[in-house]
Design a protein around this motif. Structure first.
Motif, mmCIF file in Angstrom:
data_model
loop_
_atom_site.group_PDB
_atom_site.id
_atom_site.type_symbol
_atom_site.label_atom_id
_atom_site.label_comp_id
_atom_site.label_asym_id
_atom_site.label_seq_id
_atom_site.Cartn_x
_atom_site.Cartn_y
_atom_site.Cartn_z
ATOM 1 N N MET A 1 0.846 -1.192 0.000
ATOM 2 C CA MET A 1 0.000 0.000 0.000
ATOM 3 C C MET A 1 0.879 1.238 0.000
ATOM 4 S SD MET A 1 -2.864 1.201 2.784
ATOM 5 C CE MET A 1 -3.821 -0.279 2.541
ATOM 6 N N SER A 2 0.517 2.252 -0.799
ATOM 7 C CA SER A 2 1.319 3.461 -0.880
ATOM 8 C C SER A 2 1.177 4.282 0.394
ATOM 9 C CB SER A 2 0.864 4.308 -2.073
ATOM 10 O OG SER A 2 -0.381 4.928 -1.815
ATOM 11 N N ARG A 3 2.163 5.152 0.608
ATOM 12 C CA ARG A 3 2.130 6.022 1.787
ATOM 13 C C ARG A 3 0.911 6.934 1.747
ATOM 14 N NH1 ARG A 3 7.736 8.692 3.176
ATOM 15 N NH2 ARG A 3 8.156 6.451 3.238
ATOM 16 N N TRP A 4 0.513 7.346 0.521
ATOM 17 C CA TRP A 4 -0.660 8.223 0.412
ATOM 18 C C TRP A 4 -1.924 7.503 0.882
ATOM 19 C CZ3 TRP A 4 -5.220 8.008 -2.519
ATOM 20 C CH2 TRP A 4 -5.985 9.183 -2.513
ATOM 21 N N LEU A 5 -2.107 6.251 0.466
ATOM 22 C CA LEU A 5 -3.271 5.494 0.885
ATOM 23 C C LEU A 5 -3.260 5.225 2.389
ATOM 24 C CD1 LEU A 5 -3.744 2.901 -1.990
ATOM 25 C CD2 LEU A 5 -5.404 4.607 -1.251
ATOM 26 N N ASN A 90 -16.367 -1.023 -15.591
ATOM 27 C CA ASN A 90 -15.876 -1.960 -14.589
ATOM 28 C C ASN A 90 -14.592 -1.475 -13.933
ATOM 29 O OD1 ASN A 90 -17.888 -4.025 -15.009
ATOM 30 N ND2 ASN A 90 -16.872 -4.485 -16.949
ATOM 31 N N ALA A 91 -14.127 -0.304 -14.326
ATOM 32 C CA ALA A 91 -12.878 0.227 -13.799
ATOM 33 C C ALA A 91 -12.972 1.751 -13.754
ATOM 34 C CB ALA A 91 -11.704 -0.201 -14.686
ATOM 35 N N PRO A 92 -12.137 2.402 -12.963
ATOM 36 C CA PRO A 92 -12.148 3.872 -12.936
ATOM 37 C C PRO A 92 -11.756 4.431 -14.290
ATOM 38 C CG PRO A 92 -10.237 3.015 -11.758
ATOM 39 C CD PRO A 92 -11.117 1.851 -12.055
ATOM 40 N N PHE A 93 -12.251 5.616 -14.589
ATOM 41 C CA PHE A 93 -11.930 6.246 -15.864
ATOM 42 C C PHE A 93 -11.715 7.741 -15.678
ATOM 43 C CE2 PHE A 93 -16.552 5.918 -15.456
ATOM 44 C CZ PHE A 93 -16.983 7.213 -15.693
ATOM 45 N N MET A 94 -10.881 8.297 -16.545
ATOM 46 C CA MET A 94 -10.623 9.736 -16.535
ATOM 47 C C MET A 94 -11.454 10.406 -17.609
ATOM 48 S SD MET A 94 -7.015 11.832 -16.834
ATOM 49 C CE MET A 94 -6.673 11.593 -15.097
ATOM 50 N N TRP A 95 -11.969 11.586 -17.292
ATOM 51 C CA TRP A 95 -12.779 12.330 -18.258
ATOM 52 C C TRP A 95 -12.336 13.794 -18.286
ATOM 53 C CZ3 TRP A 95 -15.124 16.170 -15.536
ATOM 54 C CH2 TRP A 95 -15.409 15.941 -14.187
ATOM 55 N N SER A 96 -12.577 14.405 -19.426
ATOM 56 C CA SER A 96 -12.269 15.821 -19.599
ATOM 57 C C SER A 96 -13.392 16.455 -20.415
ATOM 58 C CB SER A 96 -10.930 16.010 -20.311
ATOM 59 O OG SER A 96 -10.751 17.365 -20.661
ATOM 60 N N CYS A 97 -13.898 17.579 -19.939
ATOM 61 C CA CYS A 97 -14.948 18.301 -20.669
ATOM 62 C C CYS A 97 -14.373 19.216 -21.738
ATOM 63 C CB CYS A 97 -15.798 19.120 -19.695
ATOM 64 S SG CYS A 97 -16.776 18.099 -18.591
ATOM 65 N N ASN A 98 -13.066 19.307 -21.823
ATOM 66 C CA ASN A 98 -12.438 20.201 -22.791
ATOM 67 C C ASN A 98 -12.332 19.595 -24.179
ATOM 68 O OD1 ASN A 98 -11.899 22.431 -21.066
ATOM 69 N ND2 ASN A 98 -10.190 21.296 -20.157
ATOM 70 N N GLN A 99 -12.251 18.267 -24.275
ATOM 71 C CA GLN A 99 -12.020 17.612 -25.561
ATOM 72 C C GLN A 99 -12.975 16.439 -25.738
ATOM 73 O OE1 GLN A 99 -7.884 16.648 -24.996
ATOM 74 N NE2 GLN A 99 -7.206 18.532 -25.997
ATOM 75 N N VAL A 100 -14.270 16.717 -25.724
ATOM 76 C CA VAL A 100 -15.259 15.636 -25.803
ATOM 77 C C VAL A 100 -15.334 15.027 -27.199
ATOM 78 C CG1 VAL A 100 -16.641 16.506 -23.904
ATOM 79 C CG2 VAL A 100 -17.098 17.313 -26.225
ATOM 80 N N ASP A 101 -14.695 15.651 -28.186
ATOM 81 C CA ASP A 101 -14.670 15.080 -29.529
ATOM 82 C C ASP A 101 -13.287 14.536 -29.884
ATOM 83 O OD1 ASP A 101 -13.404 17.513 -29.550
ATOM 84 O OD2 ASP A 101 -14.333 18.225 -31.418
ATOM 85 N N MET A 166 -4.368 6.359 -10.888
ATOM 86 C CA MET A 166 -5.681 5.756 -11.109
ATOM 87 C C MET A 166 -5.938 4.596 -10.143
ATOM 88 S SD MET A 166 -7.377 7.337 -13.579
ATOM 89 C CE MET A 166 -8.388 6.274 -14.587
ATOM 90 N N ILE A 167 -4.955 3.735 -9.931
ATOM 91 C CA ILE A 167 -5.159 2.590 -9.034
ATOM 92 C C ILE A 167 -5.357 3.085 -7.605
ATOM 93 C CG2 ILE A 167 -4.082 0.544 -8.041
ATOM 94 C CD1 ILE A 167 -2.723 0.048 -10.712
ATOM 95 N N GLU A 168 -4.558 4.055 -7.196
ATOM 96 C CA GLU A 168 -4.710 4.612 -5.855
ATOM 97 C C GLU A 168 -6.087 5.248 -5.677
ATOM 98 O OE1 GLU A 168 -0.517 6.131 -4.151
ATOM 99 O OE2 GLU A 168 -1.096 7.016 -6.073
ATOM 100 N N LEU A 169 -6.559 5.957 -6.700
ATOM 101 C CA LEU A 169 -7.875 6.591 -6.609
ATOM 102 C C LEU A 169 -8.988 5.554 -6.540
ATOM 103 C CD1 LEU A 169 -7.344 9.517 -9.132
ATOM 104 C CD2 LEU A 169 -7.772 9.744 -6.680
ATOM 105 N N ALA A 170 -8.834 4.449 -7.268
ATOM 106 C CA ALA A 170 -9.832 3.380 -7.197
ATOM 107 C C ALA A 170 -9.894 2.818 -5.774
ATOM 108 C CB ALA A 170 -9.508 2.287 -8.197
ATOM 109 N N LEU A 171 -8.754 2.525 -5.197
ATOM 110 C CA LEU A 171 -8.718 2.000 -3.828
ATOM 111 C C LEU A 171 -9.233 3.039 -2.841
ATOM 112 C CD1 LEU A 171 -5.258 0.179 -3.941
ATOM 113 C CD2 LEU A 171 -7.527 -0.868 -3.986
ATOM 114 N N ALA A 172 -8.933 4.311 -3.104
ATOM 115 C CA ALA A 172 -9.409 5.385 -2.230
ATOM 116 C C ALA A 172 -10.924 5.488 -2.264
ATOM 117 C CB ALA A 172 -8.782 6.715 -2.643
ATOM 118 N N GLY A 173 -11.509 5.327 -3.461
ATOM 119 C CA GLY A 173 -12.956 5.377 -3.577
ATOM 120 C C GLY A 173 -13.622 4.302 -2.739
ATOM 121 N N TYR A 174 -13.098 3.082 -2.806
ATOM 122 C CA TYR A 174 -13.666 1.994 -2.020
ATOM 123 C C TYR A 174 -13.419 2.204 -0.526
ATOM 124 C CZ TYR A 174 -15.058 -0.952 -5.933
ATOM 125 O OH TYR A 174 -15.699 -1.451 -7.046
#
Length: 260
Positions: A1-5, A90-101, A166-174
């Protein structure tokens, strides 16, 4: 586990209640460059027709105060492309409203955004919530919780750096969701999309067991006409064509639980 988690879990375990845990969460997210967060829960995420259902619980930090009202009562949830992705992902995803196309491989929104999603995209741009990571969490009995780490006015290169976490954020969410569960208001647990009276639910529960109106009436010590009235009312509220479809829809909305 990372120090941040490890630090995050220490912060979450040191406080009690949903509000303090949200505050602890946003403090930890700032270490990764995120400035805001949203967390929502719905026991039934979609209707039988596949339309998104507004969350029963929606909490935010450092996000426009109008957002919860827009999403829970203003219809924005039903046209939210991030939530649309969360229901299927089924997994975390990154999104941006700046480049939706742009490239779907770089921005998950590029694969789903259409004209009907534009009000949500414009709202995010107006409030400068342009980049985020969403962690979808499928729960027991079909519920869905989503954890959203958001960056307001991200600096150049932020998305590249955020992908490393991304993996840390997924674990953080749970970790946050598990800590938040014991803070839920009991009213948030059942679906609010369809509200049946206790008697309507009871009649449908017996109906689901194959009992006729006369049998249900005998069981409840009520007249068959009264039972028929309850079943008709429940069928109408569920938008069903008949009693069989009413039972199926009640099961979809998790309304048939509990012992009879």
């Amino acid at each position: 586990m990372s120090r941040w988690l490890e630090g995050l879990e220490e912060r979450l375990s040191s406080v009690a209640g949903l509000g303090p845990r949200l505050d602890a969460m946003i403090m930890s997210l700032r270490d990764l460059g995120f400035t805001a967060l949203g967390y929502d829960y719905t026991p039934v995420p979609v209707t039988p027709e596949g339309d998104l259902i507004s969350p029963s619980l929606l909490e935010i930090r450092n996000i426009d105060a109008e957002m919860p009202e827009l999403w829970t009562k203003g219809g924005f949830c039903q046209i939210d492309p991030m939530q649309e992705l969360a229901v299927k992902a089924n997994a975390p995803f990154m999104w941006s409203c700046n480049q939706v196309d742009g490239d779907p491989g770089e921005n998950a929104l590029a694969a789903v955004v259409t004209a009907r999603h534009q009000p949500v995209i414009h709202y995010c741009l107006d409030t400068r919530m342009t980049v985020g990571v969403t962690v979808p969490m499928r729960l027991a009995q079909g519920g869905l919780a989503t954890f959203n780490a958001v960056c307001v006015d991200p600096e150049p290169g932020f998305e590249r750096d955020a992908r490393r976490h991304m993996i840390e954020l997924a674990l953080a969410g749970y970790a946050f969701h598990n800590a938040a569960l014991d803070s839920y208001d009991p009213d948030a647990l059942p679906s609010r999309h369809v509200r049946l009276s206790p008697r309507e639910r009871e009649c449908l529960q017996y109906c689901a067991k194959g009992m006729t109106a006369k049998q249900i009436a005998f069981k409840l010590d009520r007249s068959p006409a009264t039972v028929m009235l309850h079943l008709k009312s429940a069928t109408r509220k569920l938008g069903a064509r008949n009693r069989v479809q009413a039972v199926a829809r009640a099961a979809h909305y998790r309304l048939l639980g509990g012992a009879c």
